[in-house]
Design an enzyme around this catalytic site. Structure first.
Site, mmCIF file in Angstrom:
data_model
loop_
_atom_site.group_PDB
_atom_site.id
_atom_site.type_symbol
_atom_site.label_atom_id
_atom_site.label_comp_id
_atom_site.label_asym_id
_atom_site.label_seq_id
_atom_site.Cartn_x
_atom_site.Cartn_y
_atom_site.Cartn_z
ATOM 1 N N ASP A 1 0.719 -1.152 0.034
ATOM 2 C CA ASP A 1 0.040 0.040 0.244
ATOM 3 C C ASP A 1 0.790 1.421 -0.069
ATOM 4 O O ASP A 1 2.046 1.178 0.677
ATOM 5 C CB ASP A 1 -0.852 0.006 1.237
ATOM 6 C CG ASP A 1 -1.645 -1.300 1.362
ATOM 7 O OD1 ASP A 1 -2.574 -1.487 0.428
ATOM 8 O OD2 ASP A 1 -1.790 -1.907 2.256
ATOM 9 N N ASP B 1 0.562 5.448 0.958
ATOM 10 C CA ASP B 1 -0.295 6.441 1.586
ATOM 11 C C ASP B 1 0.356 7.762 1.233
ATOM 12 O O ASP B 1 1.437 8.099 1.223
ATOM 13 C CB ASP B 1 -0.309 6.168 2.943
ATOM 14 C CG ASP B 1 -1.186 4.999 3.369
ATOM 15 O OD1 ASP B 1 -1.894 4.361 2.631
ATOM 16 O OD2 ASP B 1 -0.764 4.506 4.584
ATOM 17 N N ASP C 1 2.536 7.552 14.774
ATOM 18 C CA ASP C 1 2.879 6.412 15.964
ATOM 19 C C ASP C 1 4.365 6.175 16.217
ATOM 20 O O ASP C 1 4.818 6.428 17.412
ATOM 21 C CB ASP C 1 2.088 5.177 15.815
ATOM 22 C CG ASP C 1 2.080 4.832 14.420
ATOM 23 O OD1 ASP C 1 3.095 5.048 13.522
ATOM 24 O OD2 ASP C 1 1.506 3.678 14.094
#
Length: 450
Positions: free
Chosen positions: A72, A74, A153
């Site tokens: 993926d 982003d 995070d």
């Protein structure tokens, strides 16, 4: 390979005790546009043409630096979700707690997020909200790239790649932690885990996936705060379980979940079975994860039904033994045990019905596959879940369970012609055949009275 690619970059920063914004030019890093999704590049280009900032961010940048191929990609931008949607007709805004935009290109989805900022007391409740435990209930306070990096995070996920001079921006020392193979929480770990307890599971997942260590300050609060996972919605925990065990690195993640005592909050019955040393439990679960990891690496299909069936099988067996000891017949005990175990798991993670049904069918076949006499073998072979049930038998045998050659028998049955199949069944003898019913004796007619 990683150290060769990264060390020249890191060496210029490692002496500085504080982390500052570092810009790594193209000639100092290994990322090439050839390795980035064309769809992601289109999104970044159109945002840039629209006057907005656009960066490839997160795991995509991290994995490219590690020489992997991200699944993926982003994109982060200073455009609001509404502005992003205005630029892309093939997009939609999703989420309420954390608004993001999905831009669809055929089957590929590029996730676009707006730069986030820290929460303040004067932020509108419409954009920001926390629970009494400190968990973020709404996180739509927007900021700039620097505040966005600090809001992420882990440092290894806070690297930004831009088409502007094809450089990388590092605000938190992520490159340094990649070089040191460390998972480090950005900010105060205890506060960040309270904001979103799932970050504890993510720390374990990334450590297992990348073969990194969780940095000491980031790992220490996990044992104390693990119970906060009980506040996470069951549907979200279901998705996290899939990420943990269906990403191709489940075998490496399981011991970390046990080490940090987090397994009890996502699979409590599995955790209990492992702690109580249920027969074959550890070997079976490890074998299931090894097989699943291998299938994923080979681009073969895997299903949550199979993973959950393996994880919960030792608990089903233990529950069945308990019910049989209470006087219940084996078939009934098995069915009731399966229902009890599934119901208990649903109190922790939601599981769609199509998967719970699949789990029960796989478990049921473990009792039916040994009964092959007569026409049963043929009917079982045509069962829609036969392949999953057969694979489960092989897995049990690989884990050390003695099933008296059941797996080998079914393997051969699938390879031979119809005549040989009949011969195989005939050789089994009459053991296990249902008893022939005796003809009922007719009651004598009553004699007619005089």
């Amino acid at each position: 390979m990683l150290k060769r690619l990264i060390r020249p970059i890191i060496s210029t920063f490692s002496k500085a005790p504080s982390i500052n914004h570092q810009i790594i030019p193209r000639e100092k890093h290994s990322i090439s546009r050839r390795d980035i999704s064309r769809s992601a590049l289109k999104v970044m280009q159109r945002l840039g043409d629209g006057g907005y900032e656009a960066y490839l961010v997160g795991g995509g940048v991290r994995d490219l630096l590690l020489g992997d191929h991200p699944k993926d990609f982003d994109v982060a931008t200073n455009a609001t979700p509404e502005q992003v949607k205005h630029l892309f007709r093939n997009s939609r805004i999703i989420g309420r707690r954390f608004k993001i935009v999905h831009v669809r290109f055929g089957r590929e989805i590029i996730e676009v997020t707006t730069f986030r900022d820290n929460h303040t007391d004067n932020a509108s409740a419409q954009h920001s909200a926390k629970s009494e435990d400190g968990m973020l209930l709404r996180d739509n306070v927007y900021g700039d790239i620097r505040s966005d990096a600090i809001r992420r995070d882990f440092t290894v996920n806070a690297l930004y790649y831009t088409l502007d001079h094809f450089s990388i921006h590092d605000f938190t020392g992520g490159l340094q932690d990649i070089n040191r193979r460390k998972i480090r929480v950005i900010g105060n770990p205890e506060t960040r885990y309270q904001e979103d307890p799932v970050r504890m599971l993510r720390a374990v997942r990334f450590a297992g996936k990348l073969d990194f260590d969780i940095e000491k300050n980031s790992s220490e609060p996990i044992h104390k705060l693990g119970s906060l996972l009980l506040n996470i919605p069951e549907a979200r925990l279901f998705e996290e379980v899939l990420k943990l065990f269906m990403g191709g690195y489940g075998r490496a993640v399981l011991p970390l979940l046990q080490e940090y005592d987090l397994l009890q909050y996502i699979l409590p019955q599995t955790d209990q079975a492992l702690k109580e040393d249920e027969p074959y439990a550890e070997a079976l679960i490890q074998q299931a994860l090894t097989n699943t990891d291998k299938r994923i690496k080979n681009n073969q299909r895997v299903t949550p039904a199979y993973i959950y069936a393996a994880m919960l099988w030792p608990s089903v067996c233990a529950e069945q033994r308990k019910l049989e000891a209470e006087g219940m017949k084996p078939v009934q005990a098995h069915q009731q045990a399966a229902q009890n175990v599934v119901s208990a798991q649903l109190r922790t993670t939601s599981i769609p019905k199509r998967f719970t049904q699949g789990m029960k069918e796989i478990w049921d076949l473990q009792h039916r596959l040994p009964r092959r006499q007569g026409k049963r073998a043929e009917r079982l072979h045509e069962h829609p879940r036969f392949r999953a049930g057969y694979d489960f038998v092989l897995m049990r045998e690989q884990a050390g369970e003695d099933l008296e050659g059941l797996g080998q028998w079914w393997t051969r049955y699938q390879d031979v012609d119809e005549a040989e199949r009949e011969n195989m069944v005939a050789k089994l003898g009459s053991a296990g055949q249902p008893r022939k019913r005796r003809p009922r004796r007719r009651k004598p007619k009553p004699k007619a009275q005089d």
